[in-house]
Design a protein around this motif. Sequence first.
Motif, PDB file in Angstrom:
ATOM      1  N   ASN A   1       6.192  26.000 -18.284  1.00 45.58           N
ATOM      2  CA  ASN A   1       5.954  27.320 -17.693  1.00 45.58           C
ATOM      3  C   ASN A   1       4.479  27.539 -17.387  1.00 45.58           C
ATOM      4  O   ASN A   1       4.124  28.083 -16.333  1.00 45.58           O
ATOM      5  CB  ASN A   1       6.473  28.429 -18.603  1.00 45.58           C
ATOM      6  CG  ASN A   1       7.982  28.436 -18.719  1.00 45.58           C
ATOM      7  OD1 ASN A   1       8.690  27.800 -17.941  1.00 45.58           O
ATOM      8  ND2 ASN A   1       8.497  29.136 -19.725  1.00 45.58           N
ATOM      9  N   CYS A   2       3.596  27.109 -18.292  1.00 46.66           N
ATOM     10  CA  CYS A   2       2.158  27.255 -18.080  1.00 46.66           C
ATOM     11  C   CYS A   2       1.702  26.441 -16.872  1.00 46.66           C
ATOM     12  O   CYS A   2       0.916  26.913 -16.044  1.00 46.66           O
ATOM     13  CB  CYS A   2       1.397  26.834 -19.338  1.00 46.66           C
ATOM     14  SG  CYS A   2      -0.390  27.090 -19.248  1.00 46.66           S
TER      15      CYS A   2
ATOM     16  N   ILE B   1      -4.401  22.515 -19.361  1.00 41.38           N
ATOM     17  CA  ILE B   1      -3.978  23.147 -18.114  1.00 41.38           C
ATOM     18  C   ILE B   1      -4.977  24.259 -17.822  1.00 41.38           C
ATOM     19  O   ILE B   1      -5.156  25.178 -18.623  1.00 41.38           O
ATOM     20  CB  ILE B   1      -2.551  23.708 -18.218  1.00 41.38           C
ATOM     21  CG1 ILE B   1      -1.565  22.588 -18.574  1.00 41.38           C
ATOM     22  CG2 ILE B   1      -2.153  24.406 -16.907  1.00 41.38           C
ATOM     23  CD1 ILE B   1      -0.153  23.056 -18.870  1.00 41.38           C
ATOM     24  N   SER B   2      -5.654  24.138 -16.670  1.00 39.76           N
ATOM     25  CA  SER B   2      -6.663  25.129 -16.303  1.00 39.76           C
ATOM     26  C   SER B   2      -6.338  25.728 -14.942  1.00 39.76           C
ATOM     27  O   SER B   2      -5.350  25.361 -14.308  1.00 39.76           O
ATOM     28  CB  SER B   2      -8.055  24.490 -16.276  1.00 39.76           C
ATOM     29  OG  SER B   2      -8.277  23.816 -15.051  1.00 39.76           O
ATOM     30  N   SER B   3      -7.197  26.600 -14.488  1.00 42.76           N
ATOM     31  CA  SER B   3      -7.017  27.239 -13.189  1.00 42.76           C
ATOM     32  C   SER B   3      -7.341  26.295 -12.038  1.00 42.76           C
ATOM     33  O   SER B   3      -7.060  26.616 -10.881  1.00 42.76           O
ATOM     34  CB  SER B   3      -7.894  28.489 -13.099  1.00 42.76           C
ATOM     35  OG  SER B   3      -9.254  28.149 -13.288  1.00 42.76           O
TER      36      SER B   3
ATOM     37  N   LYS C   1       7.193  26.038 -22.939  1.00 39.65           N
ATOM     38  CA  LYS C   1       5.927  26.771 -22.758  1.00 39.65           C
ATOM     39  C   LYS C   1       4.949  25.955 -21.923  1.00 39.65           C
ATOM     40  O   LYS C   1       4.259  26.488 -21.067  1.00 39.65           O
ATOM     41  CB  LYS C   1       5.303  27.123 -24.113  1.00 39.65           C
ATOM     42  CG  LYS C   1       6.021  28.235 -24.830  1.00 39.65           C
ATOM     43  CD  LYS C   1       5.333  28.568 -26.138  1.00 39.65           C
ATOM     44  CE  LYS C   1       6.069  29.669 -26.869  1.00 39.65           C
ATOM     45  NZ  LYS C   1       5.437  30.012 -28.146  1.00 39.65           N
ATOM     46  N   ALA C   2       4.880  24.654 -22.173  1.00 40.67           N
ATOM     47  CA  ALA C   2       3.980  23.784 -21.410  1.00 40.67           C
ATOM     48  C   ALA C   2       4.402  23.744 -19.945  1.00 40.67           C
ATOM     49  O   ALA C   2       3.561  23.875 -19.041  1.00 40.67           O
ATOM     50  CB  ALA C   2       3.972  22.371 -21.996  1.00 40.67           C
TER      51      ALA C   2
ATOM     52  N   PHE D   1      -6.352  27.588 -19.454  1.00 43.86           N
ATOM     53  CA  PHE D   1      -5.228  28.415 -19.862  1.00 43.86           C
ATOM     54  C   PHE D   1      -4.711  28.011 -21.231  1.00 43.86           C
ATOM     55  O   PHE D   1      -4.572  28.825 -22.122  1.00 43.86           O
ATOM     56  CB  PHE D   1      -4.086  28.342 -18.844  1.00 43.86           C
ATOM     57  CG  PHE D   1      -4.427  28.917 -17.500  1.00 43.86           C
ATOM     58  CD1 PHE D   1      -5.087  30.127 -17.375  1.00 43.86           C
ATOM     59  CD2 PHE D   1      -4.084  28.242 -16.347  1.00 43.86           C
ATOM     60  CE1 PHE D   1      -5.393  30.660 -16.139  1.00 43.86           C
ATOM     61  CE2 PHE D   1      -4.380  28.760 -15.104  1.00 43.86           C
ATOM     62  CZ  PHE D   1      -5.041  29.971 -14.993  1.00 43.86           C
ATOM     63  N   LYS D   2      -4.439  26.727 -21.396  1.00 41.94           N
ATOM     64  CA  LYS D   2      -3.808  26.267 -22.623  1.00 41.94           C
ATOM     65  C   LYS D   2      -3.976  24.757 -22.750  1.00 41.94           C
ATOM     66  O   LYS D   2      -4.221  24.069 -21.777  1.00 41.94           O
ATOM     67  CB  LYS D   2      -2.316  26.599 -22.530  1.00 41.94           C
ATOM     68  CG  LYS D   2      -1.585  26.819 -23.800  1.00 41.94           C
ATOM     69  CD  LYS D   2      -1.894  28.163 -24.428  1.00 41.94           C
ATOM     70  CE  LYS D   2      -0.862  28.409 -25.508  1.00 41.94           C
ATOM     71  NZ  LYS D   2      -1.319  29.012 -26.674  1.00 41.94           N
TER      72      LYS D   2
ATOM     73  N   GLN E   1       2.909  28.150 -13.746  1.00 39.09           N
ATOM     74  CA  GLN E   1       2.106  29.356 -13.493  1.00 39.09           C
ATOM     75  C   GLN E   1       0.730  28.985 -12.931  1.00 39.09           C
ATOM     76  O   GLN E   1       0.244  29.618 -11.999  1.00 39.09           O
ATOM     77  CB  GLN E   1       1.957  30.165 -14.780  1.00 39.09           C
ATOM     78  CG  GLN E   1       1.273  31.498 -14.572  1.00 39.09           C
ATOM     79  CD  GLN E   1       1.235  32.333 -15.847  1.00 39.09           C
ATOM     80  OE1 GLN E   1       1.598  31.859 -16.929  1.00 39.09           O
ATOM     81  NE2 GLN E   1       0.783  33.557 -15.727  1.00 39.09           N
ATOM     82  N   ALA E   2       0.115  27.961 -13.482  1.00 44.88           N
ATOM     83  CA  ALA E   2      -1.192  27.508 -12.979  1.00 44.88           C
ATOM     84  C   ALA E   2      -1.078  27.068 -11.526  1.00 44.88           C
ATOM     85  O   ALA E   2      -1.934  27.398 -10.698  1.00 44.88           O
ATOM     86  CB  ALA E   2      -1.726  26.367 -13.843  1.00 44.88           C
TER      87      ALA E   2
ATOM     88  N   TYR F   1      -1.929  21.414 -24.793  1.00 46.57           N
ATOM     89  CA  TYR F   1      -0.705  21.041 -25.495  1.00 46.57           C
ATOM     90  C   TYR F   1      -0.804  19.611 -25.988  1.00 46.57           C
ATOM     91  O   TYR F   1      -1.222  18.729 -25.241  1.00 46.57           O
ATOM     92  CB  TYR F   1       0.511  21.148 -24.562  1.00 46.57           C
ATOM     93  CG  TYR F   1       0.779  22.554 -24.101  1.00 46.57           C
ATOM     94  CD1 TYR F   1       1.548  23.423 -24.870  1.00 46.57           C
ATOM     95  CD2 TYR F   1       0.247  23.017 -22.902  1.00 46.57           C
ATOM     96  CE1 TYR F   1       1.788  24.722 -24.448  1.00 46.57           C
ATOM     97  CE2 TYR F   1       0.481  24.320 -22.475  1.00 46.57           C
ATOM     98  CZ  TYR F   1       1.252  25.165 -23.259  1.00 46.57           C
ATOM     99  OH  TYR F   1       1.485  26.452 -22.837  1.00 46.57           O
TER     100      TYR F   1
END
Length: 129
Positions: free
Chosen positions: A117-118, A41-43, A114-115, A21-22, A121-122, A24
Motif C-alpha cells: 500500500n505504501c 520508500i520515499s517520495s 502495508k508495504a 515515507f517508510k 501510494q508513493a 520495511y
Amino acid sequence: MGGLEKIYKRLFRVYDEEKLFKAYQCYLSTTAGPIAGLLFISSKKIAFCSERSIKVASSKGDLIRVHYKVSIPLCNIKGVNQSINSEKPSQKYIQVVTVDDFDFWFMGFLSYQKAFNCLEQARSLSFEQ
C-alpha cells in the motif's frame, strides 16, 4: 531526525524535497538467492540496501565487502504487482517492473500489505507531481 531517516540519508543520495515515507525489512530475490535488507520508500524512489555486506571482486581483482544496493526512481517504475505462492500462500511477493523491463522481487515482509500500500501510494503521489 529518526534512526531510519539517518540510515537512508547515509546510504543513498537524497534530494532536498524528498521525503522518506517508510522502511520495511524484507528480502530481495537475486540469482544467488534472497538477500535480507531494508526497502526504503520515499517520495522520489524506492531503495534497497542489504543488511550484511557481500564480497565482490574489485577492478584490481581483490575481494572487497560492499552492501548490495538498488535504487529505482518512482518515475522509472512501470508496474507493481502482488504475487502469492500457490503452494505456500503465506509466501507473498511484490514485483517491481521498471520501464526498461527489469523486474525486482521483494519478499518476506513482516507487513506485506502495508508495504504494498505504501509503495502504491508513493507511486500515485509521484504521478501528481
